[in-house]
Design an enzyme around this catalytic site. Sequence first.
Site, short mmCIF file in Angstrom:
data_model
loop_
_atom_site.label_atom_id
_atom_site.label_comp_id
_atom_site.label_asym_id
_atom_site.label_seq_id
_atom_site.Cartn_x
_atom_site.Cartn_y
_atom_site.Cartn_z
N HIS A 38 -2.34 4.36 -0.88
CA HIS A 38 -3.53 4.84 -1.37
C HIS A 38 -4.31 3.71 -2.06
CE1 HIS A 38 -1.73 3.02 -4.95
NE2 HIS A 38 -0.47 3.17 -4.28
N GLY A 39 -5.25 3.49 -2.74
CA GLY A 39 -5.94 2.65 -2.78
C GLY A 39 -5.39 1.82 -3.98
N GLY A 67 -4.37 0.97 -7.41
CA GLY A 67 -3.89 1.06 -9.09
C GLY A 67 -4.20 0.62 -10.16
N SER A 103 4.87 2.74 -9.98
CA SER A 103 6.44 3.39 -9.68
C SER A 103 6.01 4.80 -10.31
CB SER A 103 7.37 3.31 -10.34
OG SER A 103 8.59 3.66 -9.54
N ARG A 128 -2.95 8.87 -7.66
CA ARG A 128 -3.58 7.63 -7.13
C ARG A 128 -3.38 7.83 -5.35
NH1 ARG A 128 0.86 6.00 -9.62
NH2 ARG A 128 2.77 4.57 -8.61
N GLU A 158 5.76 6.90 -4.57
CA GLU A 158 6.62 5.71 -4.46
C GLU A 158 8.02 5.83 -4.37
OE1 GLU A 158 6.73 3.10 -3.91
OE2 GLU A 158 4.97 1.53 -4.57
N ARG A 201 5.09 -8.17 -13.00
CA ARG A 201 5.83 -9.12 -11.94
C ARG A 201 5.62 -10.08 -12.14
NH1 ARG A 201 1.96 -4.98 -8.89
NH2 ARG A 201 3.49 -3.52 -8.25
N ARG A 259 11.32 -6.24 -4.68
CA ARG A 259 10.29 -5.37 -4.71
C ARG A 259 10.13 -5.28 -3.38
NH1 ARG A 259 5.16 -9.22 -5.45
NH2 ARG A 259 4.35 -6.61 -4.54
N HIS A 318 2.74 5.57 -0.59
CA HIS A 318 2.38 4.04 -1.86
C HIS A 318 3.27 3.12 -1.34
CE1 HIS A 318 2.16 7.36 -5.03
NE2 HIS A 318 2.50 7.31 -4.41
N GLY A 319 3.15 1.76 -1.79
CA GLY A 319 3.64 0.83 -0.72
C GLY A 319 5.04 0.71 -0.22
#
Length: 258
Positions: A11-12, A14, A24, A62, A89, A100, A116, A188-189
């Site tokens: 997604h773009g 957040g 998350s 998102r 996510e 982070r 991660r 998501h990532g």
Amino acid sequence: MSKYKVFVMRHGEGAWTKENRFCSWVDQRLSEDGVKEALACGHLLREAGYHLDVVFTSLLSRSIHTAWLLLEAMGQEWVPVVKSWRLNERHYGALIGLNRAEMALNHGEEQVKQWRRSYDLTPPPIDKSHPYFLEIYNDRRYSTCDVSKEDLPKSESLKDVLERLQPYWDGTIVPEIKQGKSVLISGHGNSCRALLKHLQGISDADIVNVTLPTGTPILIELDENFRPTKPMQLLGDQEAIQAAIRKVEDQGKVKQTA
């Protein structure tokens, strides 16, 4: 020879990305830059002549908003958008909401990278004392899932994400692709990394070094047995994509002060 094509994208950007926090399952909206990324992705696909038949998203805003904006930019708002928690996510457990860079300062950059990016490391689970526990588990959207709220994860490794995602891929998404439909997954990532690991045959060790930029469509070409026929292609300006990847990687590093 390629028989199927599928688009996968994170997604773009957040809202919490700018604050460099583990988001998350907390339902954050897109940032202003995230909105621009989603629209730009849609324009890119439209200019390349692609058409979509169905888009799959998570239950998080998102991911959904990215799909809506992308379809608007493509002039294909009528295309169905199908939502499932199985594309959510990764659940970062007790790390949710933490910064982070501060975590890297306190625990070391390598430890944060493992939290991660590693395949089978699970963070400490979230519990009822966590400030975002009730916001997540009292959310009505999770009463729509194919498992009970009590059985939803409290923390996940990337391996766990793939295990809850793969049945959805096999049982829901693959049948649409086999019908000849053009499919895009707005994930998501980590849900995207898990799926790419599965589709591209990425090893447990190598997945640590796979970083996905926000708002960048990835084209996957598969044969009739759903094996890759060529490496995945990140679509768009390649210099900008590499800069975006570096930006994501820097989120887990100690912030440098002047």
